[in-house]
Design a protein around this motif. Structure first.
Motif, PDB file in Angstrom:
ATOM      1  N   ARG A 232     -20.302 -25.784 -13.029  1.00 13.93           N
ATOM      2  CA  ARG A 232     -20.893 -26.985 -13.636  1.00 13.93           C
ATOM      3  C   ARG A 232     -22.388 -26.751 -13.787  1.00 13.93           C
ATOM      4  O   ARG A 232     -23.055 -26.330 -12.837  1.00 13.93           O
ATOM      5  CB  ARG A 232     -20.657 -28.198 -12.733  1.00 13.93           C
TER       6      ARG A 232
ATOM      7  N   LEU B 240      -9.950 -33.651 -13.848  1.00 17.25           N
ATOM      8  CA  LEU B 240     -10.336 -32.427 -14.541  1.00 17.25           C
ATOM      9  C   LEU B 240      -9.123 -31.515 -14.624  1.00 17.25           C
ATOM     10  O   LEU B 240      -8.487 -31.238 -13.606  1.00 17.25           O
ATOM     11  CB  LEU B 240     -11.473 -31.732 -13.781  1.00 17.25           C
TER      12      LEU B 240
ATOM     13  N   PHE C   6     -10.875 -33.334 -19.688  1.00 17.85           N
ATOM     14  CA  PHE C   6     -11.012 -34.472 -18.792  1.00 17.85           C
ATOM     15  C   PHE C   6     -10.117 -35.620 -19.230  1.00 17.85           C
ATOM     16  O   PHE C   6      -9.883 -35.832 -20.427  1.00 17.85           O
ATOM     17  CB  PHE C   6     -12.473 -34.948 -18.758  1.00 17.85           C
TER      18      PHE C   6
ATOM     19  N   ASP D  66     -18.850 -32.580 -19.914  1.00 15.10           N
ATOM     20  CA  ASP D  66     -18.153 -33.600 -19.131  1.00 15.10           C
ATOM     21  C   ASP D  66     -18.586 -34.994 -19.585  1.00 15.10           C
ATOM     22  O   ASP D  66     -19.479 -35.143 -20.428  1.00 15.10           O
ATOM     23  CB  ASP D  66     -18.351 -33.354 -17.625  1.00 15.10           C
TER      24      ASP D  66
END
Length: 294
Positions: free
Chosen positions: A130, A158, A151, A107
């Motif tokens: 995550r 997302l 992303f 991310d």
């Protein structure tokens, strides 16, 4: 259909996936899940180097300082630059006899967001997770095949697909905390005559989402509001994931699969399992590097 993808490497992967461009090395890494391999492809020389792993590898990210973060069957691992395990970061919390990590990416803040696949294709045990320094946290559950993680340019959206349910979702994403909320359907796929479904995806600098349609033989580009803008043929039935690369980030790479395909399909599409590429008018986003302390 517009001009499409061309073969750049007859990789002969069983289940090619997760292409990741290394800006530092100017090479493309991608995996062959079922063959338990990470491949390193240098487009300047056409050299291919293969790293052998001890278990299936569904997804990878590049690590700040070198090496990989990888989603394997047993969990999320830190690997060195030669693919050797350094340490396990988190266990796969599901039944590992029918679950493994599948698609994922780093991310914007350096965490690893990765999902699993329910190999029973019916129990709905897969999830999206995550990983950061606080451990593993679940972002979504009741999935069949987690895919399509990407992303938006600002990191606040997302994208995520449940491939076997033919659905692509969006979430509001907070880069500061890694919290995903407000899941909404972005697009639904498939029909009686078209079994193409969303597999791996990528986002460009204009915020548009590109998705490879497994069993659909093409890649589609969607605007941020969900409008289909274009689609591009791939000379295989089962493209699996797209990712931007090249010095200007305007080469879109696409992996593909050959495993589980009929003999008739493999004869009709002999390049199945190959690596393909297409030049694009808009550049893609560089993928962030994983930071174990994020």
């Amino acid at each position: 259909m517009e001009a499409g993808f061309n073969l750049v490497l007859d990789a002969k992967t069983s289940l090619g996936e997760c292409p990741v461009w290394s800006v530092a090395e100017q090479v493309l890494y991608f995996v062959d899940i079922k063959s338990r391999r990470i491949h390193r492809f240098d487009p300047a020389t056409n050299d291919l180097t293969t790293l052998e792993l001890s278990e299936e590898v569904g997804c990878i990210g590049l690590v700040a300082g070198g090496g990989f973060v990888a989603g394997l069957r047993s969990g999320i691992w830190l690997l060195d630059a030669d693919g050797r395990p350094v340490r396990k970061l988190a266990d796969n919390p599901e039944d590992q006899t029918i679950s493994r990590f599948n698609d994922g990416m780093v991310d914007p803040m350096g965490r690893f967001v990765a999902g699993t696949v329910d190999e029973s294709r019916e129990k709905g045990i897969a999830g999206l997770y995550r990983y950061d320094r606080n451990g593993l946290a679940q972002l979504a559950d009741d999935l069949l095949t987690s895919n399509g993680v990407a992303f938006s340019p600002d990191g606040r959206r997302l994208y995520h697909a449940d491939t076997l349910r033919y659905t692509l979702y969006t979430y509001d994403y907070a880069p500061e905390t890694g919290i995903a909320s407000n899941r909404q359907v972005f697009s639904r796929f498939g029909s009686d005559t078209d079994k193409g479904r969303p597999d791996g995806g990528a986002v460009d600098l204009e915020g548009c989402y590109w998705t490879a349609l497994f069993e659909g033989g093409r890649v589609q580009r969607y605007s941020p509001d969900g409008a289909l803008l274009a689609e591009y043929p791939v000379p295989v039935k089962c493209p699996t994931m797209v990712s931007f690369g090249g010095a200007d980030m305007r080469t879109l790479y696409c992996t593909s699969a050959s495993i589980g395909r009929s003999q008739a399909e493999l004869e009709a599409f002999p390049l199945s399992g190959g690596l393909f590429a297409m030049r694009t008018d808009v550049a893609g986003l560089q993928k962030p590097l994983f930071n174990p302390e994020a």
